[in-house]
Design a protein around this motif. Structure first.
Motif, PDB file in Angstrom:
ATOM      1  N   SER A 105       0.845  -1.189   0.000  1.00  0.00           N
ATOM      2  CA  SER A 105       0.000   0.000   0.000  1.00  0.00           C
ATOM      3  C   SER A 105       0.882   1.242   0.000  1.00  0.00           C
ATOM      4  N   ILE A 106       1.234   1.720   1.188  1.00  0.00           N
ATOM      5  CA  ILE A 106       2.002   2.973   1.243  1.00  0.00           C
ATOM      6  C   ILE A 106       3.382   2.837   0.598  1.00  0.00           C
ATOM      7  N   GLY A 107       3.907   1.614   0.583  1.00  0.00           N
ATOM      8  CA  GLY A 107       5.242   1.427   0.004  1.00  0.00           C
ATOM      9  C   GLY A 107       5.224   0.932  -1.433  1.00  0.00           C
ATOM     10  N   ALA A 108       4.047   0.947  -2.088  1.00  0.00           N
ATOM     11  CA  ALA A 108       3.939   0.282  -3.394  1.00  0.00           C
ATOM     12  C   ALA A 108       4.857   0.891  -4.451  1.00  0.00           C
ATOM     13  N   ALA A 109       4.999   2.205  -4.464  1.00  0.00           N
ATOM     14  CA  ALA A 109       5.866   2.820  -5.484  1.00  0.00           C
ATOM     15  C   ALA A 109       7.316   2.388  -5.278  1.00  0.00           C
ATOM     16  N   HIS A 110       7.732   2.336  -4.016  1.00  0.00           N
ATOM     17  CA  HIS A 110       9.104   1.891  -3.729  1.00  0.00           C
ATOM     18  C   HIS A 110       9.300   0.429  -4.115  1.00  0.00           C
ATOM     19  N   TRP A 111       8.275  -0.344  -3.878  1.00  0.00           N
ATOM     20  CA  TRP A 111       8.308  -1.778  -4.218  1.00  0.00           C
ATOM     21  C   TRP A 111       8.576  -1.939  -5.717  1.00  0.00           C
ATOM     22  N   ILE A 112       7.807  -1.243  -6.558  1.00  0.00           N
ATOM     23  CA  ILE A 112       7.959  -1.362  -8.013  1.00  0.00           C
ATOM     24  C   ILE A 112       9.378  -1.002  -8.435  1.00  0.00           C
ATOM     25  N   HIS A 113       9.882   0.102  -7.913  1.00  0.00           N
ATOM     26  CA  HIS A 113      11.201   0.548  -8.377  1.00  0.00           C
ATOM     27  C   HIS A 113      12.334  -0.287  -7.792  1.00  0.00           C
ATOM     28  N   ALA A 114      12.110  -0.840  -6.602  1.00  0.00           N
ATOM     29  CA  ALA A 114      13.143  -1.733  -6.048  1.00  0.00           C
ATOM     30  C   ALA A 114      13.248  -2.998  -6.898  1.00  0.00           C
ATOM     31  N   ILE A 115      12.119  -3.488  -7.376  1.00  0.00           N
ATOM     32  CA  ILE A 115      12.149  -4.673  -8.259  1.00  0.00           C
ATOM     33  C   ILE A 115      12.939  -4.324  -9.525  1.00  0.00           C
ATOM     34  N   ARG A 116      12.609  -3.169 -10.102  1.00  0.00           N
ATOM     35  CA  ARG A 116      13.254  -2.776 -11.367  1.00  0.00           C
ATOM     36  C   ARG A 116      14.747  -2.495 -11.183  1.00  0.00           C
ATOM     37  N   TYR A 117      15.105  -1.874 -10.067  1.00  0.00           N
ATOM     38  CA  TYR A 117      16.525  -1.567  -9.828  1.00  0.00           C
ATOM     39  C   TYR A 117      17.345  -2.834  -9.560  1.00  0.00           C
ATOM     40  N   ASN A 118      16.676  -3.857  -9.043  1.00  0.00           N
ATOM     41  CA  ASN A 118      17.314  -5.170  -8.880  1.00  0.00           C
ATOM     42  C   ASN A 118      18.614  -5.097  -8.067  1.00  0.00           C
ATOM     43  N   VAL A 119      18.589  -4.291  -7.017  1.00  0.00           N
ATOM     44  CA  VAL A 119      19.765  -4.191  -6.139  1.00  0.00           C
ATOM     45  C   VAL A 119      19.855  -5.470  -5.299  1.00  0.00           C
ATOM     46  N   ASN A 120      21.055  -5.921  -5.092  1.00  0.00           N
ATOM     47  CA  ASN A 120      21.309  -7.216  -4.469  1.00  0.00           C
ATOM     48  C   ASN A 120      20.911  -7.237  -2.983  1.00  0.00           C
ATOM     49  N   MET A 121      19.754  -7.813  -2.678  1.00  0.00           N
ATOM     50  CA  MET A 121      19.290  -7.932  -1.284  1.00  0.00           C
ATOM     51  C   MET A 121      18.183  -8.962  -1.233  1.00  0.00           C
ATOM     52  N   VAL A 122      17.790  -9.339  -0.024  1.00  0.00           N
ATOM     53  CA  VAL A 122      16.625 -10.221   0.154  1.00  0.00           C
ATOM     54  C   VAL A 122      15.487  -9.372   0.717  1.00  0.00           C
ATOM     55  N   ALA A 123      14.361  -9.350  -0.003  1.00  0.00           N
ATOM     56  CA  ALA A 123      13.191  -8.594   0.453  1.00  0.00           C
ATOM     57  C   ALA A 123      12.092  -9.581   0.829  1.00  0.00           C
ATOM     58  N   MET A 124      11.699  -9.570   2.093  1.00  0.00           N
ATOM     59  CA  MET A 124      10.685 -10.510   2.570  1.00  0.00           C
ATOM     60  C   MET A 124       9.370  -9.780   2.825  1.00  0.00           C
ATOM     61  N   LEU A 125       8.324 -10.270   2.189  1.00  0.00           N
ATOM     62  CA  LEU A 125       6.979  -9.738   2.438  1.00  0.00           C
ATOM     63  C   LEU A 125       6.263 -10.730   3.341  1.00  0.00           C
ATOM     64  N   LEU A 126       6.056 -10.346   4.592  1.00  0.00           N
ATOM     65  CA  LEU A 126       5.352 -11.205   5.552  1.00  0.00           C
ATOM     66  C   LEU A 126       3.869 -10.863   5.436  1.00  0.00           C
ATOM     67  N   ASP A 127       3.146 -11.735   4.723  1.00  0.00           N
ATOM     68  CA  ASP A 127       1.793 -11.390   4.274  1.00  0.00           C
ATOM     69  C   ASP A 127       0.740 -12.136   5.098  1.00  0.00           C
ATOM     70  N   ASN A 128       0.092 -11.395   6.001  1.00  0.00           N
ATOM     71  CA  ASN A 128      -0.988 -11.994   6.794  1.00  0.00           C
ATOM     72  C   ASN A 128      -2.354 -11.448   6.367  1.00  0.00           C
ATOM     73  N   ASN A 129      -2.376 -10.745   5.241  1.00  0.00           N
ATOM     74  CA  ASN A 129      -3.642 -10.274   4.637  1.00  0.00           C
ATOM     75  C   ASN A 129      -4.400  -9.279   5.503  1.00  0.00           C
ATOM     76  N   ILE A 130      -3.722  -8.599   6.437  1.00  0.00           N
ATOM     77  CA  ILE A 130      -4.463  -7.671   7.319  1.00  0.00           C
ATOM     78  C   ILE A 130      -3.452  -6.688   7.941  1.00  0.00           C
TER      79      ILE A 130
END
Ligand code: SF4
Length: 309
Positions: A105-130
């Motif tokens: 939600s609030i971080g969605a724009a950063h999410w898109i560009h982090a994927i595209r920039y493909n900087v070497n890191m591990v990004a974990m989305l802990l998704d509990n749907n709420i």
């Protein structure tokens, strides 16, 4: 992402433990924390060369519970902060921890560009749907019709699918899904994500027994309800595949097939959806020597001359 350890020290699980975790009993975050600490131990990451960055939410308490460097950031900003850390200090191992509201939600724009920039890191989305921390508010991944404190008659819109969203961004290089209740799969996935040279996006299905007691219950109690993506180029674990007997052959180099498999959100599918280690990385491109030292001095001096009064 491996940066390696350059000294003779050895580290035990205890060396990575931070403050006592304050998540609710039964919260999936406990198992995920355990998986991350086990990864650190197996890779013998030096605590002072490892950084966990988070945003805001239940899962974003993570840096407090790990005895490495940590940055408990602001809502939705775990990825730009992680990117900054990695660009300034490429020798560090960087892990971003986000919740679904935080990332999608609030971080969605950063999410898109982090994927595209493909900087070497591990990004974990802990998704509990709420939104758990703010007590039962609809998040982007809440399923349509699910009542919450913000939409008590049922969530209005269909849920956002973080896998298809990630796979839809140009230059996505590693997309996997695992679950807090499958520790062997979680460990194998984090290991693969850590080894991948680029932005490794791992969605971790996470139980929240307080606000979402029914979520993932079937899949967690019955391995037959979970499908495992299997392929020699994917995440393999013979013991795991003996327990989870529903297998789907999937070559993680096949982006179209990855998108097709990710689309069906009615099934719990765990595994490596997509992986391409050849994708360009912003952190590598940025390091390319564009000019020699002499050329740089010449450019700087000519700039001084241009602006000198
Ligand atoms: Fe975990 Fe849910 Fe409790 Fe938050 S509210 S700590 S997500 S169980």
């Amino acid at each position: 992402m491996s940066c390696g350890v350059e000294d003779e020290r050895t580290f035990d699980y205890d060396d990575y433990e931070g403050a006592q975790a304050r998540w609710c009993p039964g919260c999936g975050d406990h198992a995920i924390l355990n998986g991350v600490l086990r990864l650190f131990e197996s890779k013998q990451l030096a605590p002072e060369r490892t950084v966990i960055v988070s945003g805001i939410g239940c899962s974003s308490r993570f840096p407090h519970y790990v005895s490495t460097y940590g940055f408990h950031g602001i809502h939705g900003r775990a990825l730009p902060l992680s990117t900054g850390v990695k660009l300034a200090r490429p020798d560090l191992d960087v892990f971003a921890v986000m919740g679904d509201g935080d990332c999608c939600s609030i971080g969605a724009a950063h999410w898109i560009h982090a994927i595209r920039y493909n900087v070497n890191m591990v990004a974990m989305l802990l998704d509990n749907n709420i939104y758990g921390l703010t007590k039962n508010q609809t998040s982007p991944t809440t399923s349509q019709g699910h009542p919450s404190n913000t939409q008590p008659k049922g969530t209005y819109l269909p849920a956002l699918n973080p896998l298809t969203a990630t796979l839809g961004v140009s230059n996505a290089s590693f997309v996997a899904q695992t679950a807090d209740w499958a520790p062997a799969h979680l460990a194998a996935t984090l290991d693969a994500a850590y080894r991948h040279p680029g932005f490794s996006f791992v969605r971790i299905l996470q139980r929240c027994p307080v606000w979402m007691p029914q979520l993932f219950l079937d899949a967690a109690q019955d391995p037959a309800k979970t499908e495992i993506l299997v392929h020699d180029g994917g995440i393999r674990d013979p013991d795991l595949e003996a327990v989870y007997k529903t297998h789907v052959q999937h070559d993680p180099r096949d982006l179209d097939s990855a998108r097709h498999l990710a689309e069906d959100a009615t099934r719990v599918r765990l595994g490596l959806f997509y992986c391409n280690p050849e994708n360009p990385r912003y952190d590598e491109t940025r390091r390319l020597p564009m000019h020699t030292a002499e050329e740089r001095i010449e450019i700087i001096e000519s700039e001084f001359d241009r602006h000198a009064v």
